[in-house]
Design a protein around this motif. Structure first.
Motif, PDB file in Angstrom:
ATOM      1  N   ASP A  78       8.336  -2.861  -9.391  1.00 43.15           N
ATOM      2  CA  ASP A  78       8.017  -1.579 -10.028  1.00 43.15           C
ATOM      3  C   ASP A  78       7.396  -0.565  -9.066  1.00 43.15           C
ATOM      4  O   ASP A  78       7.515   0.639  -9.261  1.00 43.15           O
ATOM      5  N   GLN A  79       6.630  -1.016  -8.091  1.00 44.66           N
ATOM      6  CA  GLN A  79       6.033  -0.201  -7.029  1.00 44.66           C
ATOM      7  C   GLN A  79       4.896   0.698  -7.511  1.00 44.66           C
ATOM      8  O   GLN A  79       3.984   0.997  -6.764  1.00 44.66           O
ATOM      9  N   ARG A  80       4.931   1.137  -8.759  1.00 49.27           N
ATOM     10  CA  ARG A  80       3.876   1.991  -9.313  1.00 49.27           C
ATOM     11  C   ARG A  80       3.925   1.884 -10.831  1.00 49.27           C
ATOM     12  O   ARG A  80       4.751   1.173 -11.385  1.00 49.27           O
ATOM     13  N   CYS A  81       3.034   2.602 -11.506  1.00 46.31           N
ATOM     14  CA  CYS A  81       3.070   2.643 -12.971  1.00 46.31           C
ATOM     15  C   CYS A  81       4.454   3.084 -13.431  1.00 46.31           C
ATOM     16  O   CYS A  81       5.038   4.018 -12.890  1.00 46.31           O
ATOM     17  N   THR A  82       4.996   2.402 -14.448  1.00 45.74           N
ATOM     18  CA  THR A  82       6.363   2.674 -14.886  1.00 45.74           C
ATOM     19  C   THR A  82       6.432   3.736 -15.973  1.00 45.74           C
ATOM     20  O   THR A  82       7.505   3.975 -16.533  1.00 45.74           O
TER      21      THR A  82
ATOM     22  N   GLN B 252       2.251   8.484 -11.054  1.00 47.87           N
ATOM     23  CA  GLN B 252       2.316   8.084  -9.651  1.00 47.87           C
ATOM     24  C   GLN B 252       1.225   7.086  -9.278  1.00 47.87           C
ATOM     25  O   GLN B 252       0.992   6.836  -8.093  1.00 47.87           O
ATOM     26  N   THR B 253       0.541   6.498 -10.268  1.00 40.93           N
ATOM     27  CA  THR B 253      -0.527   5.550  -9.970  1.00 40.93           C
ATOM     28  C   THR B 253       0.011   4.354  -9.199  1.00 40.93           C
ATOM     29  O   THR B 253       1.020   3.757  -9.591  1.00 40.93           O
ATOM     30  N   ALA B 254      -0.645   4.008  -8.104  1.00 40.69           N
ATOM     31  CA  ALA B 254      -0.193   2.918  -7.240  1.00 40.69           C
ATOM     32  C   ALA B 254      -0.193   1.590  -7.988  1.00 40.69           C
ATOM     33  O   ALA B 254      -0.985   1.364  -8.907  1.00 40.69           O
TER      34      ALA B 254
ATOM     35  N   THR C  47       0.828  -1.206   0.000  1.00 39.67           N
ATOM     36  CA  THR C  47       0.000   0.000   0.000  1.00 39.67           C
ATOM     37  C   THR C  47       0.860   1.253   0.000  1.00 39.67           C
ATOM     38  O   THR C  47       0.345   2.362  -0.090  1.00 39.67           O
ATOM     39  N   GLY C  48       2.192   1.099   0.143  1.00 38.19           N
ATOM     40  CA  GLY C  48       3.106   2.240   0.168  1.00 38.19           C
ATOM     41  C   GLY C  48       3.591   2.591   1.554  1.00 38.19           C
ATOM     42  O   GLY C  48       4.499   3.399   1.706  1.00 38.19           O
ATOM     43  N   ASP C  49       3.014   1.985   2.593  1.00 34.12           N
ATOM     44  CA  ASP C  49       3.402   2.285   3.968  1.00 34.12           C
ATOM     45  C   ASP C  49       4.643   1.489   4.365  1.00 34.12           C
ATOM     46  O   ASP C  49       4.899   0.410   3.830  1.00 34.12           O
ATOM     47  N   ARG C  50       5.407   2.038   5.305  1.00 39.73           N
ATOM     48  CA  ARG C  50       6.548   1.333   5.862  1.00 39.73           C
ATOM     49  C   ARG C  50       6.223   0.990   7.316  1.00 39.73           C
ATOM     50  O   ARG C  50       5.588   1.779   8.020  1.00 39.73           O
ATOM     51  N   ILE C  51       6.649  -0.196   7.748  1.00 44.88           N
ATOM     52  CA  ILE C  51       6.316  -0.667   9.093  1.00 44.88           C
ATOM     53  C   ILE C  51       7.576  -1.130   9.793  1.00 44.88           C
ATOM     54  O   ILE C  51       8.582  -1.464   9.161  1.00 44.88           O
TER      55      ILE C  51
ATOM     56  N   ARG D  83       5.981  -5.398 -17.105  1.00 46.66           N
ATOM     57  CA  ARG D  83       6.048  -4.144 -16.359  1.00 46.66           C
ATOM     58  C   ARG D  83       4.636  -3.737 -15.963  1.00 46.66           C
ATOM     59  O   ARG D  83       3.651  -4.211 -16.550  1.00 46.66           O
ATOM     60  N   LEU D  84       4.537  -2.847 -14.972  1.00 45.61           N
ATOM     61  CA  LEU D  84       3.245  -2.318 -14.554  1.00 45.61           C
ATOM     62  C   LEU D  84       2.952  -1.021 -15.288  1.00 45.61           C
ATOM     63  O   LEU D  84       3.815  -0.137 -15.381  1.00 45.61           O
ATOM     64  N   LEU D  85       1.734  -0.908 -15.813  1.00 45.55           N
ATOM     65  CA  LEU D  85       1.258   0.320 -16.437  1.00 45.55           C
ATOM     66  C   LEU D  85      -0.168   0.571 -15.958  1.00 45.55           C
ATOM     67  O   LEU D  85      -0.978  -0.363 -15.901  1.00 45.55           O
TER      68      LEU D  85
END
Length: 444
Positions: free
Chosen positions: A378-382, A387-389, A327-331, A413-415
């Motif tokens: 990739d973490q998000r759209c490449t 910045q799409t998750a 989700t983008g959070d760090r724990i 890849r993520l798009l």
């Protein structure tokens, strides 16, 4: 310009003013698209250089108390009145001007036009946020690194990089600092955790809750996986951000913040029942979210509502390095180790044994494991600047499957949906950059 003296700065300002006056009525006919682009980039660099000079003079104005010339109380209030700007903007300018006095490398970068004003402010805030106990050489290295990164990243990316700069220049210091920050924040969030459910007697129950960011991210992902299957990502994002908002909820003056257990209807008198506290309900809610695996929900980016926690093998075995949720959070590390034991969580351990991901031509669609690996990588759209998750994105074949391209990780890849459509749009050419991003150019 009237009022300027004979100082070298004054003479330079007069020359700039004269040149700009000469350009005021110049026709732009003949300035084609390519030349206009070059001119705009050059003007942006000039803006950065002029901004540095203005801020340097403003910092000097603080030193000589320029406000005394008219009885103003502060340099910021004088500057606001003299330049017809708001006091808020002027105070921000004074603050940054004084920061440039502390960060010489940053000031030189702006003076050379390599760092713009927006980038400079972000870098200064990142440097100011470095703990006081950190060694001076780490600060120097952090400043130089961020200024160098400004050549390739905008202010938004620099803000993220600035938050993690200690991990770049001094990984051990960064890990220890982040470990303490995350542990403190999670302890405070756990202590504040609460949930209340209040029936209104008309078939509805109104609730309020306070939960840690980690569990809010889990909840948002479960709900959003359903929303996204029917709506565009943009509208779904707005809905997801509203999850848990209590600003419009009606207040019941008789509400106690907890739910009574039902009494036995066969009893003549209600039996005394123990009431669960809001804190207990909140903790139970968090446990419920951790136990849900989301397998019955629609899939997006191949993972559905399943939560993916990425950590190093060192973290799993007792290290301090934080883990990342998809989700983008760090724990904190200890939270990651606990989640690695939960059935509804997929732990991705970097450096450990991996599942076989490259399936070649045996199937067209990427497998669930491959999509999870794409999310982690990739973490998000490449697409450049997008910045799409990751969990809103599609898995795309760089070398099209229909033309013989394999369904393996190296070819994927993520798009986001918009850029996935564009990559197949004949009106655009695209190429992959050195940092594995996709850049589009409209065909002429």
């Amino acid at each position: 310009m009237a009022g300027l003296g004979q100082h070298q700065v004054d003479r330079g300002i007069a020359v700039i003013d004269e040149v700009l006056s000469g350009l005021g009525e110049v026709s732009l006919l003949g300035l084609d698209a390519e030349a206009a682009g070059v001119s705009l980039v050059a003007l942006a660099r000039l803006e950065a250089r002029v901004a540095e000079l203005r801020l340097r003079v403003l910092a000097h104005g603080v030193e000589v108390a320029v406000e005394r010339t008219c009885g103003a109380t502060t340099t910021a209030t004088w500057f606001a009145h003299a330049t017809r700007t708001t006091v808020r903007v002027s105070r921000r300018a004074v603050f940054f001007a004084e920061a440039l006095g502390r960060y010489g490398v940053l000031r030189v970068g702006m003076a050379a036009g390599g760092v713009n004003l927006e980038q400079g402010e972000v870098i200064a805030r990142a440097l100011d946020a470095i703990p006081a106990e950190v060694a001076s050489w780490v600060r120097v290295e952090a400043e130089q690194t961020l200024v160098d990164l400004a050549a390739r990243h905008d202010a938004q990316h620099l803000r993220v990089l600035g938050e993690r700069i200690l991990h770049v220049v001094a990984p051990e210091v960064g890990e220890a600092h982040e470990a303490k920050q995350l542990a403190d924040a999670e302890a405070a969030a756990e202590k504040a955790t609460t949930l209340s459910l209040t029936p209104d007697g008309a078939g509805k129950v109104h609730g309020r809750f306070t939960i840690p960011e980690l569990h809010a991210g889990m909840l948002r992902k479960f709900l959003m996986s359903l929303v996204v299957s029917h709506q565009d990502p943009g509208s779904a994002t707005d809905v997801g951000r509203g999850v848990g908002s209590a600003s419009d909820e009606p207040r019941d003056p008789t509400a106690t913040g907890a739910v009574d257990e039902p009494t036995d209807p066969l009893q003549h008198e209600p039996q005394p029942q123990r009431r669960a506290t809001g804190h207990e309900l909140g903790q139970a809610f968090c446990e419920l979210l951790e136990r849900l695996d989301g397998t019955g929900l629609p899939e997006t980016a191949g993972t559905g509502a399943t939560v993916v926690v990425t950590m190093t093998l060192e973290t799993l075995t007792g290290g301090l390095a934080a883990a990342t949720v998809d989700t983008g959070d760090r724990i904190a590390a200890q939270t990651a180790r606990r989640l690695a034991c939960e059935a509804g969580i997929i732990p991705v351990v970097l450096g450990g044994r991996r599942q076989v991901l490259d399936l070649g031509r045996r199937r067209r669609r990427f497998t669930r494991a491959q999509r999870i690996a794409l999310v982690v990588r990739d973490q998000r759209c490449t697409a450049v600047g997008c910045q799409t998750a990751a969990w809103f994105c599609h898995a795309h074949h760089d070398d099209p499957w229909a033309r013989g391209g394999p369904t393996d990780l190296a070819n994927g890849r993520l798009l986001c949906p918009a850029h996935h459509r564009r990559v197949h749009d004949p009106a655009y050419d695209h190429h992959t950059t050195v940092d594995n991003k996709v850049e589009f150019t409209r065909r002429t």
